[in-house]
Design an enzyme around this catalytic site. Structure first.
Site, PDB file in Angstrom:
ATOM      1  N   TYR A  30       0.829  -1.201   0.000  1.00 30.26           N
ATOM      2  CA  TYR A  30       0.000   0.000   0.000  1.00 30.26           C
ATOM      3  C   TYR A  30       0.863   1.251   0.000  1.00 30.26           C
ATOM      4  CZ  TYR A  30       0.704   0.940   5.037  1.00 30.26           C
ATOM      5  OH  TYR A  30       1.245   1.248   6.270  1.00 30.26           O
TER       6      TYR A  30
ATOM      7  N   ARG B 181       8.193   4.582  -4.682  1.00 29.65           N
ATOM      8  CA  ARG B 181       8.242   3.530  -3.651  1.00 29.65           C
ATOM      9  C   ARG B 181       7.220   2.435  -3.952  1.00 29.65           C
ATOM     10  NH1 ARG B 181       7.449   5.084   2.624  1.00 29.65           N
ATOM     11  NH2 ARG B 181       5.330   5.493   1.895  1.00 29.65           N
TER      12      ARG B 181
ATOM     13  N   ARG C  70      -7.135 -22.306  -2.154  1.00 33.85           N
ATOM     14  CA  ARG C  70      -6.061 -21.620  -1.417  1.00 33.85           C
ATOM     15  C   ARG C  70      -4.748 -22.357  -1.625  1.00 33.85           C
ATOM     16  NH1 ARG C  70      -3.871 -22.090   3.714  1.00 33.85           N
ATOM     17  NH2 ARG C  70      -3.104 -20.143   4.611  1.00 33.85           N
TER      18      ARG C  70
ATOM     19  N   HIS D 206      -0.508 -21.502  -1.413  1.00 33.17           N
ATOM     20  CA  HIS D 206       0.441 -20.448  -1.023  1.00 33.17           C
ATOM     21  C   HIS D 206       1.160 -19.867  -2.243  1.00 33.17           C
ATOM     22  CE1 HIS D 206      -0.334 -21.936   2.971  1.00 33.17           C
ATOM     23  NE2 HIS D 206       0.400 -20.963   3.486  1.00 33.17           N
TER      24      HIS D 206
ATOM     25  N   LYS E  93       6.398  -1.687   2.126  1.00 30.62           N
ATOM     26  CA  LYS E  93       5.159  -1.176   2.731  1.00 30.62           C
ATOM     27  C   LYS E  93       4.042  -2.199   2.493  1.00 30.62           C
ATOM     28  CE  LYS E  93       3.013   3.345   3.419  1.00 30.62           C
ATOM     29  NZ  LYS E  93       3.093   3.306   4.874  1.00 30.62           N
TER      30      LYS E  93
ATOM     31  N   GLU F 146      11.675   1.627  14.443  1.00 30.43           N
ATOM     32  CA  GLU F 146      10.758   2.689  14.014  1.00 30.43           C
ATOM     33  C   GLU F 146       9.505   2.617  14.875  1.00 30.43           C
ATOM     34  OE1 GLU F 146       9.555   2.050   9.935  1.00 30.43           O
ATOM     35  OE2 GLU F 146       9.098  -0.046  10.280  1.00 30.43           O
TER      36      GLU F 146
HETATM   37  N1  PDD Z   1       2.533   4.754   7.777  1.00 28.53           N
HETATM   38  N2  PDD Z   1       7.122   3.259   9.316  1.00 28.53           N
HETATM   39  C1  PDD Z   1       5.930   2.628   9.328  1.00 28.53           C
HETATM   40  C2  PDD Z   1       5.835   1.265   9.911  1.00 28.53           C
HETATM   41  C3  PDD Z   1       4.805   3.270   8.768  1.00 28.53           C
HETATM   42  O1  PDD Z   1       3.619   2.626   8.756  1.00 28.53           O
HETATM   43  C4  PDD Z   1       4.928   4.588   8.253  1.00 28.53           C
HETATM   44  C5  PDD Z   1       3.772   5.334   7.656  1.00 28.53           C
HETATM   45  C6  PDD Z   1       6.177   5.205   8.281  1.00 28.53           C
HETATM   46  C7  PDD Z   1       6.413   6.595   7.717  1.00 28.53           C
HETATM   47  O2  PDD Z   1       6.405   6.564   6.304  1.00 28.53           O
HETATM   48  P1  PDD Z   1       5.945   7.808   5.419  1.00 28.53           P
HETATM   49  O3  PDD Z   1       6.770   8.989   5.858  1.00 28.53           O
HETATM   50  O4  PDD Z   1       6.248   7.404   4.031  1.00 28.53           O
HETATM   51  O5  PDD Z   1       4.479   8.012   5.691  1.00 28.53           O
HETATM   52  C8  PDD Z   1       7.265   4.501   8.817  1.00 28.53           C
HETATM   53  C9  PDD Z   1       1.362   5.319   7.167  1.00 28.53           C
HETATM   54  C10 PDD Z   1       1.174   6.766   7.430  1.00 28.53           C
HETATM   55  C11 PDD Z   1       0.166   4.458   7.541  1.00 28.53           C
HETATM   56  O6  PDD Z   1       0.312   3.254   7.542  1.00 28.53           O
HETATM   57  O7  PDD Z   1      -0.922   4.994   7.789  1.00 28.53           O
END
Ligand code: PDD
Length: 288
Positions: free
Chosen positions: A34, A53, A107, A109, A154, A186
């Site tokens: 996402y 990204r 299903r 994998h 992501k 993070e």
């Molecule tokens: N999340 N690390 C994680 C685990 C995140 O989910 C996010 C952002 C960030 C910061 O990334 P960026 O600056 O690109 O938004 C770091 C978004 C906002 C969310 O999941 O809603």
């Protein structure tokens, strides 16, 4: 929920009309990625970097990106034309899709040969945190980082992130900061920075850190201001002794940390460097 327009597989639909198969691999395996693109004062913030990204993440997950950047831009522009928010975000989710031959094994994998990704986008308003609260800072807690080992992607596989955010909520904290073997990685939905003796530090990128778009922007801003920044391993001990610490993400830009596990960080409110960077964001988000 308001019956707002959403985008699903080349169509603009009312939310109640948007339907996907329960066999979609996004639902069954959390097999997808996402993006979240913020718009401040009606203007996309760092759109190209988000699309870059997305493209990279899709390729790492071996999901085809069926749109060119121009097509993404034009679908996003059409979707946002249904809304009149000032500050908002566009959420994009691309999953590997549903198996076509549903009568066979439902299903598996492994990936099926011919899969069409499911592409979904919606728009939501951003409620910026009030400035007085930003200046007071926000409390954080810590939790072992037990996520899968590809947090640089992501991925929509966010069960542990959700658990961690809930852990913070139960403790009336704003965010949970993940710790892996004594090193901070993070936040559950944010990157983290600290300031110690006038030098900025942020965790170096690895498979436990998402290369946040806001993180990249803030690093550039820090360099533009002629301050020093180092991307290194940051111990929990260093975070506790920091003069300042703050979180970054696309929806809130910068959130100062006032305490960690109830221990005061720095002055216990937003520090001068955090405020300086936040002022920059105010210009982007509050004035056209
Ligand atoms: N999340 N690390 C994680 C685990 C995140 O989910 C996010 C952002 C960030 C910061 O990334 P960026 O600056 O690109 O938004 C770091 C978004 C906002 C969310 O999941 O809603």
């Amino acid at each position: 929920m308001k019956n707002s327009k959403v985008f699903l597989n080349n169509k603009f639909l009312n939310l109640s009309e948007a339907k996907i198969s329960p066999l979609d691999r996004g639902f069954i395996f959390a097999d997808g990625v996402y993006e979240l693109i913020p718009f401040f004062q009606d203007k996309a913030f760092l759109l190209d970097k988000h699309l870059l990204r997305l493209n990279k993440n899709l390729s790492e997950m071996k999901i085809e990106n069926i749109y060119s950047n121009d097509e993404w831009r034009s679908y996003i522009n059409k979707l946002i034309s249904y809304y009149d928010y000032t500050n908002f975000y566009v959420y994009i989710q691309v999953s590997r899709g549903a198996p076509k031959h549903e009568e066979e094994v439902l299903r598996q994998h492994h990936y099926y040969n011919e899969m069409e990704p499911t592409i979904f986008m919606y728009v939501s308003e951003i409620n910026l945190l009030p400035e007085d609260k930003i200046r007071k800072g926000f409390s954080c807690v810590t939790l072992d980082d037990l996520r899968w080992g590809m947090c640089n992607i992501k991925s929509i596989s966010l069960a542990y992130n959700a658990l961690a955010k809930n852990y913070a909520k139960e403790r009336e904290a704003f965010e949970t900061v993940f710790v892996k073997k004594g090193i901070i990685t993070e936040g559950s939905s944010s990157n983290i920075f600290i300031v110690k003796d006038n030098v900025f530090y942020t965790p170096q990128l690895n498979n436990y850190v998402l290369p946040g778009i806001t993180r990249g922007y803030v690093i550039e801003e820090i360099k533009n201001l002629d301050y020093q920044i180092q991307e290194i391993d940051i111990s929990i001990d260093l975070l506790e002794k920091a003069d300042e610490a703050f979180l970054t993400n696309s929806t809130q830009f910068l959130v100062p940390i006032s305490s960690l596990n109830k221990k005061i960080i720095g002055s216990g409110q937003a520090g001068k460097y955090s405020c300086e960077l936040y002022e920059k964001f105010k210009k982007i988000s509050r004035y056209s």
